[in-house]
Design an enzyme around this catalytic site. Structure first.
Site, PDB file in Angstrom:
ATOM      1  N   CYS A  90      -5.562   2.414  -7.029  1.00 41.36           N
ATOM      2  CA  CYS A  90      -4.868   2.796  -5.799  1.00 41.36           C
ATOM      3  C   CYS A  90      -5.448   4.115  -5.254  1.00 41.36           C
ATOM      4  CB  CYS A  90      -3.357   2.858  -6.016  1.00 41.36           C
ATOM      5  SG  CYS A  90      -2.416   2.827  -4.469  1.00 41.36           S
ATOM      6  N   HIS A 195      -2.693  -2.713  -7.725  1.00 45.99           N
ATOM      7  CA  HIS A 195      -2.205  -2.169  -8.997  1.00 45.99           C
ATOM      8  C   HIS A 195      -2.299  -3.235 -10.086  1.00 45.99           C
ATOM      9  CE1 HIS A 195      -0.374   1.681  -7.673  1.00 45.99           C
ATOM     10  NE2 HIS A 195      -0.287   1.053  -6.511  1.00 45.99           N
ATOM     11  N   GLU A 197      -1.621  -2.892 -13.145  1.00 45.98           N
ATOM     12  CA  GLU A 197      -0.472  -2.748 -14.051  1.00 45.98           C
ATOM     13  C   GLU A 197       0.779  -3.420 -13.512  1.00 45.98           C
ATOM     14  OE1 GLU A 197       0.071   0.800 -11.293  1.00 45.98           O
ATOM     15  OE2 GLU A 197      -1.558  -0.462 -12.050  1.00 45.98           O
TER      16      GLU A 197
END
Length: 215
Positions: A90, A195, A197
């Protein structure tokens, strides 16, 4: 012997979720890994792999990284002098640019030449920030994106996007009122606007690939 994986803590990232995702991916990756969240220069200097996260405005994140005494030099030594694996996520990706135009004009790290500008879809019905799931279009092969063909979905949250000077640095794109950069890379450096994650199986695959990536 374990590899040392350092998630850089400069006060502007999803540290808990990133840490959890890396530890989960490490269970199925080749080798063993010590995963550490740290704002200490000595930990970055000793790292085998680095993740630079980022949430918020470009200028704020940039100033936070530069405020940590010696951190920018340690990151540069790791990524550019020692050519060890480096992952940006990001705003951690956006900081690799030459400059960012959010709030003000701010100098980036300049590792992958380009400018971070406001995301302006050519469809007025599309809202900014761009938030949610979107398809990834892989435009060139890359080890960190192995086994991710077939337009996988990834999770985005951002209002600014990366315009690379050199198209060869683009690994993946996404469509949101036009084609925009989703992932970039050169040599030992790779980064994503989305992202991983938060991107479930697709994101864990990407992180595992990064852990297995041999330079």
């Amino acid at each position: 012997m374990s590899e040392k994986f350092v998630i850089v803590d400069y006060g502007a990232g999803n540290l808990k979720s990133a840490h959890k995702a890396v530890e989960r991916a490490a269970k199925s990756a080749n080798g063993s890994f010590e995963v550490l969240v740290s704002n200490k220069v000595e930990d970055v200097q000793a790292a085998d792999r680095i993740l630079l996260p980022g949430v918020g405005a470009f200028a704020d994140c940039r100033n936070a990284v530069f405020a940590l005494d010696g951190m920018v030099d340690a990151l540069d030594e790791h990524a550019n002098k020692k050519a060890k694996p480096f992952l940006g996520i990001c705003v951690g990706m956006q900081l690799l640019a030459t400059k960012g135009l959010e709030k003000q004009t701010s100098e980036g790290l300049g590792w992958i030449p380009g400018t971070v500008e406001f995301l302006a879809p050519n469809d007025e019905t599309l809202k900014v920030p761009h938030m949610g799931w979107n398809n990834l279009n892989l435009v060139r092969p890359h080890p960190v994106f192995d086994h991710m063909a077939g337009h996988p979905h990834a999770y985005f949250v951002h209002s600014y996007h990366y315009l690379t000077e050199d198209p060869s640095h683009v690994i993946a794109t996404f469509d949101y009122g036009g084609t925009h950069v989703a992932a970039i890379g050169r040599d030992n450096i790779v980064a994503s606007q989305f992202h991983p994650e938060k991107s479930q199986a697709v994101g864990l695959t990407m992180i595992e690939n990064f852990l297995n990536w041999k330079i």
